[in-house]
Design a protein around this motif. Sequence first.
Motif, PDB file in Angstrom:
ATOM      1  N   THR A 294      -1.238   7.133   2.428  1.00  0.00           N
ATOM      2  CA  THR A 294       0.110   7.335   2.233  1.00  0.00           C
ATOM      3  C   THR A 294      -0.233   8.461   1.220  1.00  0.00           C
ATOM      4  O   THR A 294       0.845   9.286   1.387  1.00  0.00           O
ATOM      5  N   GLY A 295      -0.889   8.561   0.283  1.00  0.00           N
ATOM      6  CA  GLY A 295      -0.814   9.283  -0.750  1.00  0.00           C
ATOM      7  C   GLY A 295      -1.094  10.863  -0.371  1.00  0.00           C
ATOM      8  O   GLY A 295      -0.432  11.846  -0.974  1.00  0.00           O
ATOM      9  N   VAL A 296      -1.971  11.053   0.605  1.00  0.00           N
ATOM     10  CA  VAL A 296      -2.035  12.283   1.215  1.00  0.00           C
ATOM     11  C   VAL A 296      -0.668  13.063   1.496  1.00  0.00           C
ATOM     12  O   VAL A 296      -0.488  14.176   1.388  1.00  0.00           O
ATOM     13  N   PHE A 297       0.391  12.113   2.114  1.00  0.00           N
ATOM     14  CA  PHE A 297       1.340  12.923   2.568  1.00  0.00           C
ATOM     15  C   PHE A 297       2.672  12.774   1.452  1.00  0.00           C
ATOM     16  O   PHE A 297       3.169  13.914   1.411  1.00  0.00           O
ATOM     17  N   THR A 298       2.452  11.903   0.464  1.00  0.00           N
ATOM     18  CA  THR A 298       3.359  11.742  -0.595  1.00  0.00           C
ATOM     19  C   THR A 298       2.861  13.101  -1.488  1.00  0.00           C
ATOM     20  O   THR A 298       4.059  13.654  -2.312  1.00  0.00           O
ATOM     21  N   ARG A 299       1.751  13.221  -1.867  1.00  0.00           N
ATOM     22  CA  ARG A 299       1.318  14.424  -2.477  1.00  0.00           C
ATOM     23  C   ARG A 299       1.631  15.848  -1.913  1.00  0.00           C
ATOM     24  O   ARG A 299       1.740  16.468  -2.559  1.00  0.00           O
ATOM     25  N   THR A 300       1.780  15.824  -0.529  1.00  0.00           N
ATOM     26  CA  THR A 300       1.881  17.070   0.044  1.00  0.00           C
ATOM     27  C   THR A 300       3.334  17.329   0.436  1.00  0.00           C
ATOM     28  O   THR A 300       3.752  18.691  -0.041  1.00  0.00           O
ATOM     29  N   PHE A 301       3.976  16.394   0.638  1.00  0.00           N
ATOM     30  CA  PHE A 301       5.277  16.565   0.984  1.00  0.00           C
ATOM     31  C   PHE A 301       6.370  16.026   0.199  1.00  0.00           C
ATOM     32  O   PHE A 301       7.694  15.946   0.575  1.00  0.00           O
ATOM     33  N   GLY A 302       6.206  14.993  -0.815  1.00  0.00           N
ATOM     34  CA  GLY A 302       6.940  14.472  -1.532  1.00  0.00           C
ATOM     35  C   GLY A 302       7.375  13.242  -0.704  1.00  0.00           C
ATOM     36  O   GLY A 302       6.789  12.585   0.153  1.00  0.00           O
ATOM     37  N   LEU A 303       8.386  12.768  -1.525  1.00  0.00           N
ATOM     38  CA  LEU A 303       8.982  11.432  -1.138  1.00  0.00           C
ATOM     39  C   LEU A 303       9.486  11.450   0.384  1.00  0.00           C
ATOM     40  O   LEU A 303       9.798  10.590   1.062  1.00  0.00           O
ATOM     41  N   ALA A 304       9.835  12.513   0.963  1.00  0.00           N
ATOM     42  CA  ALA A 304      10.284  12.861   2.084  1.00  0.00           C
ATOM     43  C   ALA A 304       9.320  12.205   3.142  1.00  0.00           C
ATOM     44  O   ALA A 304       9.466  11.888   4.434  1.00  0.00           O
ATOM     45  N   ALA A 305       8.017  12.113   2.869  1.00  0.00           N
ATOM     46  CA  ALA A 305       6.879  11.667   3.747  1.00  0.00           C
ATOM     47  C   ALA A 305       6.898  10.158   3.897  1.00  0.00           C
ATOM     48  O   ALA A 305       6.429   9.937   4.999  1.00  0.00           O
ATOM     49  N   ILE A 306       7.783   9.445   3.113  1.00  0.00           N
ATOM     50  CA  ILE A 306       7.745   8.062   3.388  1.00  0.00           C
ATOM     51  C   ILE A 306       8.314   7.684   4.598  1.00  0.00           C
ATOM     52  O   ILE A 306       8.029   6.711   5.160  1.00  0.00           O
ATOM     53  N   ILE A 307       9.204   8.595   5.294  1.00  0.00           N
ATOM     54  CA  ILE A 307      10.016   8.284   6.548  1.00  0.00           C
ATOM     55  C   ILE A 307       8.818   8.352   7.637  1.00  0.00           C
ATOM     56  O   ILE A 307       8.701   7.221   8.199  1.00  0.00           O
ATOM     57  N   PRO A 308       8.042   9.492   7.816  1.00  0.00           N
ATOM     58  CA  PRO A 308       6.877   9.171   8.872  1.00  0.00           C
ATOM     59  C   PRO A 308       5.967   8.135   8.895  1.00  0.00           C
ATOM     60  O   PRO A 308       5.568   7.427   9.432  1.00  0.00           O
ATOM     61  N   VAL A 309       5.474   8.053   7.397  1.00  0.00           N
ATOM     62  CA  VAL A 309       4.657   6.985   6.862  1.00  0.00           C
ATOM     63  C   VAL A 309       4.954   5.700   7.368  1.00  0.00           C
ATOM     64  O   VAL A 309       4.541   4.676   7.909  1.00  0.00           O
TER      65      VAL A 309
ATOM     66  N   GLY B  16       0.662  -1.353   0.074  1.00  0.00           N
ATOM     67  CA  GLY B  16      -0.075  -0.063  -0.122  1.00  0.00           C
ATOM     68  C   GLY B  16       0.760   1.380  -0.116  1.00  0.00           C
ATOM     69  O   GLY B  16       0.403   2.206  -0.729  1.00  0.00           O
ATOM     70  N   PHE B  17       1.908   1.340   0.828  1.00  0.00           N
ATOM     71  CA  PHE B  17       2.530   2.875   0.959  1.00  0.00           C
ATOM     72  C   PHE B  17       3.649   2.685  -0.042  1.00  0.00           C
ATOM     73  O   PHE B  17       4.141   3.732  -0.460  1.00  0.00           O
ATOM     74  N   LEU B  18       4.049   1.300  -0.524  1.00  0.00           N
ATOM     75  CA  LEU B  18       5.179   1.511  -1.431  1.00  0.00           C
ATOM     76  C   LEU B  18       4.810   1.937  -2.956  1.00  0.00           C
ATOM     77  O   LEU B  18       5.520   2.789  -3.866  1.00  0.00           O
ATOM     78  N   ILE B  19       3.591   1.814  -3.415  1.00  0.00           N
ATOM     79  CA  ILE B  19       3.022   1.995  -4.516  1.00  0.00           C
ATOM     80  C   ILE B  19       3.000   3.598  -4.767  1.00  0.00           C
ATOM     81  O   ILE B  19       3.435   4.133  -5.692  1.00  0.00           O
ATOM     82  N   MET B  20       2.444   4.295  -3.655  1.00  0.00           N
ATOM     83  CA  MET B  20       2.453   5.587  -3.746  1.00  0.00           C
ATOM     84  C   MET B  20       3.762   6.289  -3.699  1.00  0.00           C
ATOM     85  O   MET B  20       4.122   7.223  -4.348  1.00  0.00           O
ATOM     86  N   ALA B  21       4.829   5.564  -2.973  1.00  0.00           N
ATOM     87  CA  ALA B  21       6.114   6.161  -2.976  1.00  0.00           C
ATOM     88  C   ALA B  21       6.736   6.148  -4.494  1.00  0.00           C
ATOM     89  O   ALA B  21       7.334   7.071  -4.917  1.00  0.00           O
ATOM     90  N   VAL B  22       6.573   4.951  -4.990  1.00  0.00           N
ATOM     91  CA  VAL B  22       6.854   4.920  -6.603  1.00  0.00           C
ATOM     92  C   VAL B  22       6.258   5.773  -7.637  1.00  0.00           C
ATOM     93  O   VAL B  22       6.937   6.390  -8.255  1.00  0.00           O
ATOM     94  N   LEU B  23       5.015   6.005  -7.402  1.00  0.00           N
ATOM     95  CA  LEU B  23       4.286   6.823  -8.207  1.00  0.00           C
ATOM     96  C   LEU B  23       4.753   8.335  -7.915  1.00  0.00           C
ATOM     97  O   LEU B  23       4.796   9.095  -8.842  1.00  0.00           O
TER      98      LEU B  23
END
Length: 770
Positions: free
Chosen positions: A606-621, A538-545
């Motif tokens: 996850t997409g809420v954070f990756t869309r807002t903060f970019g790939l840096a959001a992967i860390i807190p997610v 779930g969270f990896l697909i949003m990071a890749v996209l």
Amino acid sequence: MEPSTTAPSAGGPSPGPAGSPAASGAPGLPGAPRVEDRKTRIGRYVALFAMPFLMVTMMYATYVGTMHAPAPKDMPVAVVGSGQTAEKVVSALDSLPGDPLAPRLVATADEALDLLKDREVTGAFEIPASGRGEAVIHTASAGGASQASTVQQLLAPVAAENQWQITTEDAAPLPDGDMSGTAVLFAGMGMMLAGYVPLSVLTMSLPFLLTLRRFVPLLIGWAAVTSTVIWTILGPVVGAVDGHYLQFLGVGMLTVGAVGMTQMLFTKLVGPLAVLFGMLLWVVFGMPASNLALSLHSMPDFFQFLHGVLPLPAAGESLRSLLYFDDRGAGGYLIPLAVWIVVAFVLALLKERRSGTAIPAAPPVTDVSTPLPALAGGPVRSPKVRYFAAIAFPLAILVGVVGSMSASMHQPKVHDLPVVVVAADAGQAEQMAEGLKPQLGDMLDIRTGTSVDEVKDQILEQEVVGAYVLPTTADGGATLYSSSAAGASQQMALRAVFQQVAAGQEMPLELTDIKPLTSDDTMGSNSMYIGMSWIMAGFLIMAVLRGGAPELTRLRHFVVKLAGWAVGISVWLWFLFDVLIGAVNGHAFEMIGFGALTVFCVSLATGVFTRTFGLAAIIPVMLVLMLAGVPASGGGMSVYMVPDLFRTLQDVLPLPAAVDTARSLVYFDGHGIGRNLLTIAIWGAAGLVLQFLVDLWLAHREKKAPGTRPGSDSSDSSDSSDSSDSSDSSGSSGTSDAAETSGTSGAVGGSAPVSGSAKENDDLEPVPAT
């Protein structure tokens, strides 16, 4: 936020007004939009979905395949003794079903202990010299807690058959600060991550650093810093390690150097695809081969070979030698690390001399002045921001993994284990409960009852972990009911407590497992790996996209893709775990359905954070969904053995809900799934609502951005269904990751066709450079 950098690479076109090559995204300018047709775009999307598919498949196929039903095979043990009795014991051990042991006869206990401390044997069995009396089982828990427990379980029945009393002695005990023996595991993982993660950032943001002349000095300094950070977390902060800083520093620099240098070689050969090769070697193969979580002697022969080759086993075993075994054998484990460094360096040097320093699929730059993003899919950043991201991003992952996992699991302590004391008379049950409370303190949450059937139901519904049933006659024995399917670690702890209680009362105790683990899930870990695979998908697909398709900026652009991904990956994971591996039997529709819902809802959140903060959001997610979710799930270690915070998170996070669902479907007739569905649905609903709000926010930003026509939706051009509008793509160069997510291509004003007529370019569209 740092403003975007617009300086071109040396010799490249200079910045110009709207419509000039620099403004319109001329090919060849780093950071400018690419132009691709429909077929190319579809191919890119296929590749993007293939990346998380391969990562999830590699990791969990290997973990479930090797760890769902590990069985000891040819574990070397020493039998101390001589004469006919000793030879009979060796023969008995050698003929055990399945060949779990490989016994050898030694003359003295000192010789056996030397072998044990050198880790040439996993245990020693000292039989009584006269053939009668007391037998001693020697283990070394510092060499592997699960391994020591397995050896004891295999040797004890032989002693019982010969009517020998048993004494156990730990030749290398674990310290109080690391009772689980996981400090070396987390240290090795941290060192591996420190060498592995930075390369993916450098490849896209600072590729000019990936020459041996620049990279080697940086790697040496980085290895020293990260090794110090790891020691600081495990030592002064968590308390799992006492001293040994210089040893940590030495092992860390070699490990980070070995992984980092080899990862650089992979990057020179295959560019960004190096992440897959690195993940396969360091993470997927490294963990089963490490001997740090489960005994190496329960792994297939392939991983026993890799134990002497890969950096993670070398780091963990050398740290064990230095911390617990007086440096014995440390040098032998350090040699592979040095070999990796030398071989990778030489091959990278040859690659540079033969074909230059260019990195495949990386921006062709030679210095820091070229405008590039700090993280893939983000806006162009200044050099300072890119340098900061190259340090902060991998360091944050390192601290998160080592810090959170070691703090939660290094010192398991049983507390508030819910147990029912059952007696025919309520008064008798209350009296026993009151007598136990002063002895056991806060270890148990003791309740009372009078019905055995009722407490069995409570165990099956996972409301309590066990029931201590008092005898109904004066000469009868007590019975302890529990369920290994609800958690093997909590069952072991419960049995250890009440065996002591029964011994103190001089009462025989019968142990009854009312819902045992299946032969396909002997460790009880299948549900944890199933749940983790859903969450990771779930969270990896949003990071890749976010990194590879930043033009998918609106919920409508990717929601259908996410739904298809969720269903497809859930079907595949069920097929993998059930049909191919055989670790999960039945419940196909339920597993696929809940898995798809979990993947979809986690991706929305996850997409809420990756869309807002970019790939840096992967860390807190990652910190919330995975690193906090593992101890809160009870999948590996009981939730009654970790800090209280994680018991609270058990009812909140999606991973515990996913783990409990997988466990309930297999063992408990689906009890509690409704509660878990609600948890997952809340995460999905919150993600959906926030996604709409992010859409509104981005639309508002686009209207205020220079060069964007009021009312236009520049992101429409990035969806395949709206490709005819691609000539309207517009926006600014962006000042934050959120702005880049909105689909702006970096052009100022309306974009012009790159070549050919408008008709020829109906299927062409600009894509933000990643």
